[in-house]
Write a protein that holds these residues in place. Sequence first.
Motif, PDB file in Angstrom:
ATOM      1  N   ASN A 233     -74.903  15.373 -17.206  1.00 31.88           N
ATOM      2  CA  ASN A 233     -74.176  16.323 -16.133  1.00 31.88           C
ATOM      3  C   ASN A 233     -73.789  17.460 -16.826  1.00 31.88           C
ATOM      4  OD1 ASN A 233     -73.499  16.973 -13.338  1.00 31.88           O
ATOM      5  ND2 ASN A 233     -71.551  16.338 -14.271  1.00 31.88           N
ATOM      6  N   SER A 234     -73.034  17.226 -17.868  1.00 33.02           N
ATOM      7  CA  SER A 234     -72.342  18.316 -18.650  1.00 33.02           C
ATOM      8  C   SER A 234     -73.332  19.342 -19.150  1.00 33.02           C
ATOM      9  CB  SER A 234     -71.425  17.668 -19.811  1.00 33.02           C
ATOM     10  OG  SER A 234     -70.621  16.844 -19.056  1.00 33.02           O
ATOM     11  N   THR A 235     -74.419  18.899 -19.665  1.00 39.78           N
ATOM     12  CA  THR A 235     -75.314  19.658 -20.378  1.00 39.78           C
ATOM     13  C   THR A 235     -75.941  20.598 -19.114  1.00 39.78           C
ATOM     14  OG1 THR A 235     -75.930  18.087 -21.854  1.00 39.78           O
ATOM     15  CG2 THR A 235     -77.380  20.098 -21.578  1.00 39.78           C
ATOM     16  N   LEU A 236     -76.335  20.119 -17.901  1.00 34.58           N
ATOM     17  CA  LEU A 236     -76.710  20.684 -16.828  1.00 34.58           C
ATOM     18  C   LEU A 236     -75.933  21.778 -16.387  1.00 34.58           C
ATOM     19  CD1 LEU A 236     -78.846  18.130 -14.891  1.00 34.58           C
ATOM     20  CD2 LEU A 236     -79.746  19.827 -16.504  1.00 34.58           C
ATOM     21  N   THR A 237     -74.538  21.743 -16.278  1.00 36.42           N
ATOM     22  CA  THR A 237     -73.553  22.329 -15.989  1.00 36.42           C
ATOM     23  C   THR A 237     -73.588  23.793 -16.674  1.00 36.42           C
ATOM     24  OG1 THR A 237     -72.340  20.751 -14.976  1.00 36.42           O
ATOM     25  CG2 THR A 237     -71.035  22.667 -15.373  1.00 36.42           C
ATOM     26  N   GLU A 238     -73.697  23.572 -18.279  1.00 35.55           N
ATOM     27  CA  GLU A 238     -73.420  24.737 -19.145  1.00 35.55           C
ATOM     28  C   GLU A 238     -74.930  25.393 -19.090  1.00 35.55           C
ATOM     29  OE1 GLU A 238     -72.893  22.868 -22.933  1.00 35.55           O
ATOM     30  OE2 GLU A 238     -70.831  22.372 -22.676  1.00 35.55           O
ATOM     31  N   LEU A 239     -75.964  24.831 -18.748  1.00 34.20           N
ATOM     32  CA  LEU A 239     -77.334  25.609 -18.638  1.00 34.20           C
ATOM     33  C   LEU A 239     -77.289  26.265 -17.413  1.00 34.20           C
ATOM     34  CD1 LEU A 239     -79.988  22.803 -19.811  1.00 34.20           C
ATOM     35  CD2 LEU A 239     -78.905  24.665 -21.032  1.00 34.20           C
ATOM     36  N   ARG A 240     -76.765  25.785 -16.377  1.00 33.20           N
ATOM     37  CA  ARG A 240     -76.588  26.714 -15.093  1.00 33.20           C
ATOM     38  C   ARG A 240     -75.779  27.846 -15.126  1.00 33.20           C
ATOM     39  NH1 ARG A 240     -76.488  21.659 -12.591  1.00 33.20           N
ATOM     40  NH2 ARG A 240     -73.969  21.624 -12.322  1.00 33.20           N
ATOM     41  N   LYS A 241     -74.683  27.510 -15.892  1.00 37.28           N
ATOM     42  CA  LYS A 241     -73.837  28.865 -16.113  1.00 37.28           C
ATOM     43  C   LYS A 241     -74.506  29.837 -16.877  1.00 37.28           C
ATOM     44  CE  LYS A 241     -69.468  26.148 -16.022  1.00 37.28           C
ATOM     45  NZ  LYS A 241     -68.166  25.858 -16.875  1.00 37.28           N
TER      46      LYS A 241
END
Length: 287
Positions: A115-123
């Motif tokens: 979840n943290s990785t997907l949040t960074e990739l979306r940013k």
Amino acid sequence: MLKSTIVDTRVRLRPSKKLLESLNAQKEHLKELPANVATALEKNGYSVPKSIRILKDSELVFKRPQIDTKLLDKLTADVPDVPQETAEAPEKEQEQQQRPVDGHFLYLNDLHWLNSTLTELRKNNVINVFLYELIESCELILPENEFKPRNPELEARCQRLREEQQNREYQKMTKNVDATLKHVPEDTVAYQLKSINKQIIAVAQFIFSVAAGFTFGFFGVNLMVGPLPFGFRILLGVIVALVIALAEMYFLAKKLHEYDEVLDAPKRKTPNSPKVSGVQNIKPHVD
């Protein structure tokens, strides 16, 4: 079957092919991977670059995500209460996307990292995929109690007791119908009085035997040997009475054991006897 305690209390997630393909497509943007995720990728034919650092469970550091209520309301605004039928995708593609694959399970720590990785990739405008879209086709496995089989001897004993109870209930129901069961010996007053008399006689015999042993030790030895001190005579009487009491208790226990063996003999099943299911109408002997 008996339930035992839960050994592994962790919630496990079996990754789907859709999840693994998404991770494989974005591995050039990843610098670190949890050990479980890397193992799942390798076991399903995906390569993990050597430049990616493999993290152990103790090295995973993350913040627990907070629920965005506004986003949740926005996503569920157009969702009807009753699910509508959607257009069916091609069967082969749908099965490949939703069918769980073999490999290691993912745990909550791995999902937090994802979840943290997907949040960074979306940013960084790399992807526009959320966690729920990737795990909706995964298999969720909750911790369950393990079942232990019951002891076969205990199960056989319970079965025998249930059959005996059913036989007793059947005899009570048919007592007024079947002439041979109208006068059951156990239900008569004479049978109960005989049982009480036997018990009273056994207790009286025990008391008289102990008293006779004490009398022999107190008076008999004194008459045979000669005058003895009063304290020594009491000690002899107590010793003789104690020996007789132990002997009486031994023979009484042996007799009760033999009596139980005689009562249980008809209830035992021989190894060669055929198995009979259901209620057996065992009629007691009528004098």
